[in-house]
Design a protein around this motif. Structure first.
Motif, PDB file in Angstrom:
ATOM      1  N   GLU A   1      47.409  30.748  39.617  1.00  0.00           N
ATOM      2  CA  GLU A   1      47.979  31.846  38.848  1.00  0.00           C
ATOM      3  C   GLU A   1      47.373  33.187  39.271  1.00  0.00           C
ATOM      4  O   GLU A   1      48.062  34.209  39.310  1.00  0.00           O
ATOM      5  N   LEU A   2      46.085  33.188  39.623  1.00  0.00           N
ATOM      6  CA  LEU A   2      45.426  34.417  40.059  1.00  0.00           C
ATOM      7  C   LEU A   2      45.807  34.789  41.489  1.00  0.00           C
ATOM      8  O   LEU A   2      45.913  35.975  41.818  1.00  0.00           O
TER       9      LEU A   2
ATOM     10  N   GLN B   1      41.073  42.329  44.530  1.00  0.00           N
ATOM     11  CA  GLN B   1      41.940  42.398  43.360  1.00  0.00           C
ATOM     12  C   GLN B   1      41.348  41.642  42.182  1.00  0.00           C
ATOM     13  O   GLN B   1      41.402  42.116  41.040  1.00  0.00           O
ATOM     14  N   ILE B   2      40.764  40.478  42.441  1.00  0.00           N
ATOM     15  CA  ILE B   2      40.182  39.719  41.329  1.00  0.00           C
ATOM     16  C   ILE B   2      38.919  40.405  40.828  1.00  0.00           C
ATOM     17  O   ILE B   2      38.588  40.337  39.644  1.00  0.00           O
ATOM     18  N   GLN B   3      38.199  41.101  41.712  1.00  0.00           N
ATOM     19  CA  GLN B   3      37.038  41.878  41.283  1.00  0.00           C
ATOM     20  C   GLN B   3      37.464  43.010  40.359  1.00  0.00           C
ATOM     21  O   GLN B   3      36.799  43.298  39.362  1.00  0.00           O
ATOM     22  N   ALA B   4      38.593  43.640  40.694  1.00  0.00           N
ATOM     23  CA  ALA B   4      39.042  44.798  39.918  1.00  0.00           C
ATOM     24  C   ALA B   4      39.750  44.387  38.632  1.00  0.00           C
ATOM     25  O   ALA B   4      39.434  44.884  37.546  1.00  0.00           O
ATOM     26  N   GLY B   5      40.714  43.481  38.748  1.00  0.00           N
ATOM     27  CA  GLY B   5      41.580  43.180  37.622  1.00  0.00           C
ATOM     28  C   GLY B   5      40.960  42.294  36.560  1.00  0.00           C
ATOM     29  O   GLY B   5      41.319  42.386  35.388  1.00  0.00           O
TER      30      GLY B   5
ATOM     31  N   ALA C   1      36.860  31.391  50.166  1.00  0.00           N
ATOM     32  CA  ALA C   1      35.847  30.686  49.378  1.00  0.00           C
ATOM     33  C   ALA C   1      35.238  31.598  48.321  1.00  0.00           C
ATOM     34  O   ALA C   1      34.988  31.178  47.183  1.00  0.00           O
ATOM     35  N   SER C   2      35.021  32.869  48.674  1.00  0.00           N
ATOM     36  CA  SER C   2      34.478  33.833  47.710  1.00  0.00           C
ATOM     37  C   SER C   2      35.457  34.057  46.559  1.00  0.00           C
ATOM     38  O   SER C   2      35.050  34.180  45.394  1.00  0.00           O
ATOM     39  N   PHE C   3      36.746  34.119  46.881  1.00  0.00           N
ATOM     40  CA  PHE C   3      37.765  34.264  45.844  1.00  0.00           C
ATOM     41  C   PHE C   3      37.700  33.105  44.855  1.00  0.00           C
ATOM     42  O   PHE C   3      37.794  33.295  43.639  1.00  0.00           O
ATOM     43  N   LEU C   4      37.519  31.895  45.371  1.00  0.00           N
ATOM     44  CA  LEU C   4      37.465  30.729  44.493  1.00  0.00           C
ATOM     45  C   LEU C   4      36.228  30.769  43.605  1.00  0.00           C
ATOM     46  O   LEU C   4      36.275  30.332  42.452  1.00  0.00           O
ATOM     47  N   LEU C   5      35.099  31.279  44.122  1.00  0.00           N
ATOM     48  CA  LEU C   5      33.910  31.428  43.285  1.00  0.00           C
ATOM     49  C   LEU C   5      34.161  32.407  42.143  1.00  0.00           C
ATOM     50  O   LEU C   5      33.709  32.191  41.020  1.00  0.00           O
ATOM     51  N   TRP C   6      34.880  33.498  42.447  1.00  0.00           N
ATOM     52  CA  TRP C   6      35.212  34.461  41.400  1.00  0.00           C
ATOM     53  C   TRP C   6      36.166  33.848  40.383  1.00  0.00           C
ATOM     54  O   TRP C   6      36.038  34.062  39.168  1.00  0.00           O
TER      55      TRP C   6
END
Length: 287
Positions: free
Chosen positions: A12-13, A79-83, A278-283
């Motif tokens: 979803e993200l 984007q995941i860091q910001a949103g 991989a970093s995105f998945l950690l976030w």
């Protein structure tokens, strides 16, 4: 959901950030292909050995390579860091930086063109270098106070940490939701003795960033030998420095992906895309 595949929340993200073809014949579903990419970096298998449930391996590889060149996973990480983090004040701006060396598999060293050379210049272009362990790549990482990656920089394995500190911090870029410039400046930087240089301290001071970096023994001796001309010792907070293990734990989680712990990708672009995914998945697990 199978093992080593995206959860519904992770998809979803990520789904709104995946480019979609406006025209053309029907293609393999995006989630199926992304699951193949995640499976690949999780297990470290070669592209040809991907299970058939992810579709033709050529399709998964071609789309991964296209996303890597377009910077899709880099934008997804920002984007995941910001949103989902910065918008609610969830990012701890006590930033910690460090590096780790990754051994490059022999298959990743063949980066030259057919009939061409794979000499030193070409290896450096793809962040491959010689160190005591042979062909290696160094991952320079900046993470927030909760151990989540903010920026990544790849260099050859023999590159010294202090040289890469400034370009690593300049890669921190958290966009704002709505008006305002992206946030690029941490409140404070924590690092080990490898980053104890006058140039790096001056750079942080110029940007108004506090730092907690221990002073090297030879630097102390040199300052003492100069007497009053040596100046005052740099400020150092032992309590804050005890939190430096957070970046080590972040590396530990990243290297839980076998495709990250050992480099199999021939190009730095593909390997950096894998690290960003991989970093995105950690976030995604922390929101």
């Amino acid at each position: 959901m199978r093992r080593h595949e995206l959860t519904d929340l992770e998809w979803e993200l990520l789904a709104p950030l995946i480019p979609r073809a406006a025209t053309g014949r029907p293609r393999v579903p995006d989630r199926q292909v992304i699951n193949g990419m995640v499976y690949k970096i999780r297990t470290g298998v070669s592209w040809r050995d991907l299970p058939e449930r992810y579709g033709p391996w050529q399709t998964v590889y071609t789309r991964f390579r296209r996303y890597a060149l377009d910077g899709v996973f880099t934008r997804a990480l920002q984007q995941i860091q910001a949103g989902y983090a910065d918008a609610v004040g969830d990012i701890d701006w006590l930033v910690q930086i460090d590096s780790t060396i990754v051994r490059a598999h022999q298959h990743s060293a063949a980066t030259g063109r057919k009939g061409g050379s794979t000499g030193r210049t070409n290896r450096n272009d793809h962040a491959l270098g010689r160190s005591r362990g042979g062909l290696t790549t160094k991952i320079h990482l900046a993470c927030d106070g909760r151990g989540r990656p903010l920026a990544v920089l790849l260099t050859p394995g023999q590159r010294h940490d202090s040289i890469c500190a400034r370009p690593l911090l300049e890669r921190i870029r958290v966009p704002r939701i709505g008006l305002g410039r992206p946030r690029c400046r941490p409140d404070q930087v924590v690092a080990d003795k490898a980053y104890s240089s006058r140039g790096f301290r001056a750079y942080l001071r110029k940007r108004g960033i506090a730092c907690t970096v221990p002073e090297k023994t030879d630097q102390k001796r040199h300052r003492h030998n100069r007497g009053h001309r040596g100046g005052r010792p740099p400020a150092f907070d032992r309590q804050i420095y005890r939190r430096r293990n957070v970046v080590e734990r972040c590396f530990n989680r990243l290297k839980g992906f076998r495709g990250i712990a050992t480099r199999y990708d021939k190009t730095a672009t593909s390997y950096e895309a894998a690290v960003n995914l991989a970093s995105f998945l950690l976030w995604a697990r922390s929101v």
